[in-house]
Design a protein around this motif. Structure first.
Motif, PDB file in Angstrom:
ATOM      1  N   HIS A 170      -6.893   5.696  -5.931  1.00 13.73           N
ATOM      2  CA  HIS A 170      -5.733   5.748  -6.830  1.00 13.73           C
ATOM      3  C   HIS A 170      -4.696   6.755  -6.310  1.00 13.73           C
ATOM      4  N   LYS A 171      -5.169   7.847  -5.742  1.00 13.18           N
ATOM      5  CA  LYS A 171      -4.267   8.889  -5.228  1.00 13.18           C
ATOM      6  C   LYS A 171      -3.372   8.364  -4.108  1.00 13.18           C
ATOM      7  N   VAL A 172      -3.880   7.398  -3.325  1.00 11.87           N
ATOM      8  CA  VAL A 172      -3.073   6.814  -2.247  1.00 11.87           C
ATOM      9  C   VAL A 172      -2.395   5.521  -2.689  1.00 11.87           C
ATOM     10  N   GLY A 173      -2.448   5.242  -3.992  1.00 11.13           N
ATOM     11  CA  GLY A 173      -1.713   4.098  -4.518  1.00 11.13           C
ATOM     12  C   GLY A 173      -2.464   2.782  -4.502  1.00 11.13           C
ATOM     13  N   LEU A 174      -3.774   2.815  -4.278  1.00  6.44           N
ATOM     14  CA  LEU A 174      -4.563   1.586  -4.272  1.00  6.44           C
ATOM     15  C   LEU A 174      -5.249   1.395  -5.613  1.00  6.44           C
ATOM     16  N   LYS A 175      -5.173   0.185  -6.136  1.00  8.82           N
ATOM     17  CA  LYS A 175      -5.801  -0.118  -7.416  1.00  8.82           C
ATOM     18  C   LYS A 175      -7.117  -0.885  -7.219  1.00  8.82           C
ATOM     19  N   GLU A 176      -7.473  -1.147  -5.959  1.00  8.41           N
ATOM     20  CA  GLU A 176      -8.683  -1.892  -5.660  1.00  8.41           C
ATOM     21  C   GLU A 176      -9.930  -1.113  -6.069  1.00  8.41           C
ATOM     22  N   SER A 177     -11.001  -1.848  -6.333  1.00  3.13           N
ATOM     23  CA  SER A 177     -12.288  -1.250  -6.661  1.00  3.13           C
ATOM     24  C   SER A 177     -12.907  -0.661  -5.395  1.00  3.13           C
ATOM     25  N   PRO A 178     -13.655   0.436  -5.535  1.00  3.03           N
ATOM     26  CA  PRO A 178     -14.373   0.977  -4.376  1.00  3.03           C
ATOM     27  C   PRO A 178     -15.388  -0.017  -3.808  1.00  3.03           C
ATOM     28  N   ASP A 179     -15.732  -1.032  -4.580  1.00  2.08           N
ATOM     29  CA  ASP A 179     -16.696  -2.040  -4.126  1.00  2.08           C
ATOM     30  C   ASP A 179     -16.048  -3.118  -3.251  1.00  2.08           C
ATOM     31  N   THR A 180     -14.722  -3.123  -3.176  1.00  4.88           N
ATOM     32  CA  THR A 180     -14.023  -4.121  -2.370  1.00  4.88           C
ATOM     33  C   THR A 180     -14.308  -3.887  -0.892  1.00  4.88           C
ATOM     34  N   LEU A 181     -14.661  -4.951  -0.187  1.00  2.00           N
ATOM     35  CA  LEU A 181     -14.909  -4.831   1.247  1.00  2.00           C
ATOM     36  C   LEU A 181     -13.592  -4.600   1.973  1.00  2.00           C
ATOM     37  N   ILE A 182     -13.607  -3.706   2.941  1.00  3.94           N
ATOM     38  CA  ILE A 182     -12.397  -3.372   3.691  1.00  3.94           C
ATOM     39  C   ILE A 182     -11.829  -4.612   4.374  1.00  3.94           C
ATOM     40  N   THR A 183     -12.694  -5.545   4.772  1.00  2.36           N
ATOM     41  CA  THR A 183     -12.234  -6.773   5.436  1.00  2.36           C
ATOM     42  C   THR A 183     -11.458  -7.675   4.488  1.00  2.36           C
ATOM     43  N   HIS A 184     -11.555  -7.434   3.186  1.00  2.00           N
ATOM     44  CA  HIS A 184     -10.820  -8.227   2.208  1.00  2.00           C
ATOM     45  C   HIS A 184      -9.445  -7.630   1.900  1.00  2.00           C
ATOM     46  N   LEU A 185      -9.106  -6.530   2.562  1.00  2.70           N
ATOM     47  CA  LEU A 185      -7.812  -5.884   2.361  1.00  2.70           C
ATOM     48  C   LEU A 185      -6.894  -6.179   3.536  1.00  2.70           C
ATOM     49  N   GLY A 186      -5.600  -6.209   3.269  1.00  5.99           N
ATOM     50  CA  GLY A 186      -4.620  -6.353   4.340  1.00  5.99           C
ATOM     51  C   GLY A 186      -4.574  -5.089   5.185  1.00  5.99           C
ATOM     52  N   VAL A 187      -3.925  -5.175   6.333  1.00  7.13           N
ATOM     53  CA  VAL A 187      -3.863  -4.056   7.270  1.00  7.13           C
ATOM     54  C   VAL A 187      -3.229  -2.824   6.620  1.00  7.13           C
ATOM     55  N   GLY A 188      -2.166  -3.008   5.851  1.00  8.36           N
ATOM     56  CA  GLY A 188      -1.502  -1.879   5.194  1.00  8.36           C
ATOM     57  C   GLY A 188      -2.438  -1.145   4.248  1.00  8.36           C
ATOM     58  N   LYS A 189      -3.191  -1.911   3.452  1.00  7.64           N
ATOM     59  CA  LYS A 189      -4.127  -1.280   2.510  1.00  7.64           C
ATOM     60  C   LYS A 189      -5.291  -0.640   3.258  1.00  7.64           C
ATOM     61  N   GLN A 190      -5.684  -1.215   4.388  1.00  8.37           N
ATOM     62  CA  GLN A 190      -6.739  -0.594   5.191  1.00  8.37           C
ATOM     63  C   GLN A 190      -6.289   0.776   5.688  1.00  8.37           C
ATOM     64  N   GLN A 191      -5.027   0.895   6.065  1.00 14.62           N
ATOM     65  CA  GLN A 191      -4.508   2.194   6.508  1.00 14.62           C
ATOM     66  C   GLN A 191      -4.531   3.194   5.363  1.00 14.62           C
ATOM     67  N   LEU A 192      -4.207   2.747   4.156  1.00 11.98           N
ATOM     68  CA  LEU A 192      -4.250   3.654   3.005  1.00 11.98           C
ATOM     69  C   LEU A 192      -5.683   4.090   2.701  1.00 11.98           C
ATOM     70  N   VAL A 193      -6.658   3.209   2.925  1.00 10.13           N
ATOM     71  CA  VAL A 193      -8.072   3.588   2.758  1.00 10.13           C
ATOM     72  C   VAL A 193      -8.434   4.670   3.769  1.00 10.13           C
ATOM     73  N   GLU A 194      -7.944   4.554   4.998  1.00 12.13           N
ATOM     74  CA  GLU A 194      -8.207   5.583   6.017  1.00 12.13           C
ATOM     75  C   GLU A 194      -7.644   6.935   5.584  1.00 12.13           C
ATOM     76  N   ILE A 195      -6.478   6.921   4.984  1.00 11.59           N
ATOM     77  CA  ILE A 195      -5.887   8.167   4.490  1.00 11.59           C
ATOM     78  C   ILE A 195      -6.742   8.728   3.364  1.00 11.59           C
ATOM     79  N   ALA A 196      -7.223   7.865   2.473  1.00 13.49           N
ATOM     80  CA  ALA A 196      -8.108   8.305   1.378  1.00 13.49           C
ATOM     81  C   ALA A 196      -9.380   8.933   1.944  1.00 13.49           C
ATOM     82  N   LYS A 197      -9.920   8.350   3.032  1.00 12.55           N
ATOM     83  CA  LYS A 197     -11.109   8.925   3.669  1.00 12.55           C
ATOM     84  C   LYS A 197     -10.822  10.333   4.172  1.00 12.55           C
ATOM     85  N   ALA A 198      -9.655  10.518   4.788  1.00  6.05           N
ATOM     86  CA  ALA A 198      -9.295  11.851   5.286  1.00  6.05           C
ATOM     87  C   ALA A 198      -9.148  12.829   4.128  1.00  6.05           C
ATOM     88  N   LEU A 199      -8.571  12.366   3.022  1.00  5.27           N
ATOM     89  CA  LEU A 199      -8.420  13.237   1.855  1.00  5.27           C
ATOM     90  C   LEU A 199      -9.777  13.643   1.283  1.00  5.27           C
TER      91      LEU A 199
END
Length: 187
Positions: free
Chosen positions: A21-50
């Protein structure tokens, strides 16, 4: 012990949801990364760093696959991290983005360090001159070139989200096709 594991999983799940949520994603943590677009995958990477409470964050061309809305969200995150004392190395060829978030700019040319400047004490023209090794008088000069023979013609192309697209390509010509995430760009 089993109950403790469920509680630990729930706490981790809630923490992950908060980071997304902090990086602006509303997806569930259970969502597979392969089901996200490239832009949202980058936001997940930022969330991991946070999640590691990183003191230094290196971003290499982070906006390359983001929409304008996602870029605005990324810049909000960058400013928030900066205010909390996080140092950010932001690597980009998109110079217009620097105005939004940069304090200092370091220029490299052909893999070699050229200079560092306080961003508010320099201009984009100076940065470009340092990048290319000379002053650029006309960034986008207009060149008149005669068309060669037609080498490709596409008529009424329909492929996924792409509907009824037609174009011709001539020898010596470069044609660019672009689009935003979710607008059929991949197709």
């Amino acid at each position: 012990p089993a109950k403790r594991g469920v509680i630990d999983w729930m706490a981790a799940h809630q923490m992950t949801q908060a980071l997304l949520h902090k990086v602006g994603l509303k997806e569930s943590p259970d969502t597979l990364i392969t089901h996200l677009g490239v832009g949202k995958q980058q936001l997940v990477e930022i969330a991991k760093a946070l999640s590691t409470n990183a003191r230094i964050l290196i971003m290499d061309e982070p906006t390359s696959a983001l929409t304008e809305r996602e870029i605005a969200e990324l810049f909000r995150i960058v400013r928030d991290l900066k205010s909390k004392g996080c140092a950010i190395v932001y690597i980009s060829h998109r110079l217009d983005e620097l105005k939004e978030i940069t304090d200092r700019v370091s220029i490299f040319r052909d893999g070699r360090y050229v200079a560092t400047r306080n961003f508010n004490e320099t201009t984009l023209d100076e940065i470009i001159a340092l990048m290319v090794g000379r002053e650029i008088k006309e960034k986008f000069p207009h060149l008149s070139v005669e068309k060669g023979r037609k080498i490709l013609e596409v008529s009424n192309l329909d492929a996924g989200m792409v509907k009824d697209v037609s174009f011709s390509l001539y020898a010596g010509e470069i044609i660019g096709l672009s689009g935003l995430m979710g607008a059929g760009r991949t197709e």
